[in-house]
Write a protein that holds these residues in place. Structure first.
Motif, PDB file in Angstrom:
ATOM      1  N   GLY A   1       0.805  -1.220   0.000  1.00 33.80           N
ATOM      2  CA  GLY A   1       0.000   0.000   0.000  1.00 33.80           C
ATOM      3  C   GLY A   1       0.833   1.262   0.000  1.00 33.80           C
ATOM      4  N   PHE A   2       1.842   1.311   0.849  1.00 34.70           N
ATOM      5  CA  PHE A   2       2.681   2.508   0.933  1.00 34.70           C
ATOM      6  C   PHE A   2       3.430   2.784  -0.368  1.00 34.70           C
ATOM      7  CE2 PHE A   2       6.663   4.652   2.100  1.00 34.70           C
ATOM      8  CZ  PHE A   2       6.128   5.835   2.589  1.00 34.70           C
ATOM      9  N   PRO A   3       4.111   1.795  -0.968  1.00 32.29           N
ATOM     10  CA  PRO A   3       4.783   2.086  -2.247  1.00 32.29           C
ATOM     11  C   PRO A   3       3.815   2.499  -3.357  1.00 32.29           C
ATOM     12  CG  PRO A   3       5.605   0.038  -1.321  1.00 32.29           C
ATOM     13  CD  PRO A   3       4.446   0.467  -0.481  1.00 32.29           C
ATOM     14  N   ILE A   4       2.621   1.933  -3.354  1.00 30.75           N
ATOM     15  CA  ILE A   4       1.638   2.311  -4.372  1.00 30.75           C
ATOM     16  C   ILE A   4       1.198   3.755  -4.167  1.00 30.75           C
ATOM     17  CG2 ILE A   4      -0.735   1.892  -5.143  1.00 30.75           C
ATOM     18  CD1 ILE A   4      -0.172  -1.098  -4.762  1.00 30.75           C
ATOM     19  N   LEU A   5       0.972   4.143  -2.928  1.00 32.37           N
ATOM     20  CA  LEU A   5       0.591   5.529  -2.650  1.00 32.37           C
ATOM     21  C   LEU A   5       1.691   6.506  -3.040  1.00 32.37           C
ATOM     22  CD1 LEU A   5      -1.267   5.273   0.772  1.00 32.37           C
ATOM     23  CD2 LEU A   5      -2.231   5.810  -1.457  1.00 32.37           C
ATOM     24  N   ILE A   6       2.927   6.160  -2.771  1.00 33.81           N
ATOM     25  CA  ILE A   6       4.051   7.020  -3.152  1.00 33.81           C
ATOM     26  C   ILE A   6       4.132   7.146  -4.672  1.00 33.81           C
ATOM     27  CG2 ILE A   6       6.572   7.216  -3.145  1.00 33.81           C
ATOM     28  CD1 ILE A   6       5.269   7.967  -0.511  1.00 33.81           C
ATOM     29  N   ALA A   7       3.961   6.039  -5.383  1.00 30.33           N
ATOM     30  CA  ALA A   7       4.008   6.072  -6.851  1.00 30.33           C
ATOM     31  C   ALA A   7       2.893   6.943  -7.415  1.00 30.33           C
ATOM     32  CB  ALA A   7       3.912   4.659  -7.411  1.00 30.33           C
ATOM     33  N   ILE A   8       1.693   6.813  -6.890  1.00 24.05           N
ATOM     34  CA  ILE A   8       0.567   7.635  -7.361  1.00 24.05           C
ATOM     35  C   ILE A   8       0.828   9.109  -7.077  1.00 24.05           C
ATOM     36  CG2 ILE A   8      -1.865   8.162  -6.936  1.00 24.05           C
ATOM     37  CD1 ILE A   8      -2.280   5.130  -6.543  1.00 24.05           C
ATOM     38  N   TYR A   9       1.334   9.398  -5.894  1.00 23.61           N
ATOM     39  CA  TYR A   9       1.638  10.789  -5.538  1.00 23.61           C
ATOM     40  C   TYR A   9       2.671  11.386  -6.493  1.00 23.61           C
ATOM     41  CZ  TYR A   9       3.690  14.704  -3.033  1.00 23.61           C
ATOM     42  OH  TYR A   9       4.182  15.931  -2.711  1.00 23.61           O
ATOM     43  N   LEU A  10       3.741  10.636  -6.750  1.00 25.43           N
ATOM     44  CA  LEU A  10       4.792  11.155  -7.625  1.00 25.43           C
ATOM     45  C   LEU A  10       4.308  11.314  -9.057  1.00 25.43           C
ATOM     46  CD1 LEU A  10       7.901   9.238  -6.267  1.00 25.43           C
ATOM     47  CD2 LEU A  10       7.341  11.655  -5.973  1.00 25.43           C
ATOM     48  N   LEU A  11       3.511  10.373  -9.534  1.00 24.40           N
ATOM     49  CA  LEU A  11       2.996  10.487 -10.900  1.00 24.40           C
ATOM     50  C   LEU A  11       2.088  11.697 -11.056  1.00 24.40           C
ATOM     51  CD1 LEU A  11       2.247   6.770 -11.804  1.00 24.40           C
ATOM     52  CD2 LEU A  11       3.983   8.257 -12.814  1.00 24.40           C
ATOM     53  N   THR A  12       1.227  11.937 -10.088  1.00 25.24           N
ATOM     54  CA  THR A  12       0.352  13.110 -10.200  1.00 25.24           C
ATOM     55  C   THR A  12       1.138  14.397 -10.025  1.00 25.24           C
ATOM     56  OG1 THR A  12      -0.236  12.924  -7.855  1.00 25.24           O
ATOM     57  CG2 THR A  12      -1.713  11.898  -9.431  1.00 25.24           C
ATOM     58  N   ARG A  13       2.171  14.348  -9.228  1.00 23.87           N
ATOM     59  CA  ARG A  13       2.996  15.538  -9.004  1.00 23.87           C
ATOM     60  C   ARG A  13       3.801  15.897 -10.251  1.00 23.87           C
ATOM     61  NH1 ARG A  13       5.848  17.900  -4.266  1.00 23.87           N
ATOM     62  NH2 ARG A  13       6.247  19.893  -5.227  1.00 23.87           N
ATOM     63  N   PHE A  14       4.362  14.881 -10.910  1.00 26.17           N
ATOM     64  CA  PHE A  14       5.194  15.127 -12.078  1.00 26.17           C
ATOM     65  C   PHE A  14       4.390  15.293 -13.360  1.00 26.17           C
ATOM     66  CE2 PHE A  14       8.571  12.983  -9.490  1.00 26.17           C
ATOM     67  CZ  PHE A  14       9.348  14.109  -9.352  1.00 26.17           C
TER      68      PHE A  14
END
Length: 52
Positions: free
Chosen positions: A15-28
């Motif tokens: 869950g945590f790595p998936i949330l980080i990936a989603i956050y970074l993708l939306t940020r970038f």
């Protein structure tokens, strides 16, 4: 942790790595869009110069 359901363990592990990936993708995403627009602008300018 033996009494936790399997889905809870999976959520804890992934869950945590998936949330980080989603956050970074939306940020970038906005930055990638800006870079894409800049490349298109350079392409338009270079095509105008080659016409003259």
């Amino acid at each position: 942790m033996e009494h936790l359901p399997e889905w809870a363990v999976l959520l804890g592990n992934f869950g945590f790595p998936i949330l980080i990936a989603i956050y970074l993708l939306t940020r970038f995403e906005k930055r990638i869009d800006n870079l894409t627009n800049a490349v298109r602008d350079v392409e338009r300018l270079s095509s105008r110069k080659s016409e003259h």
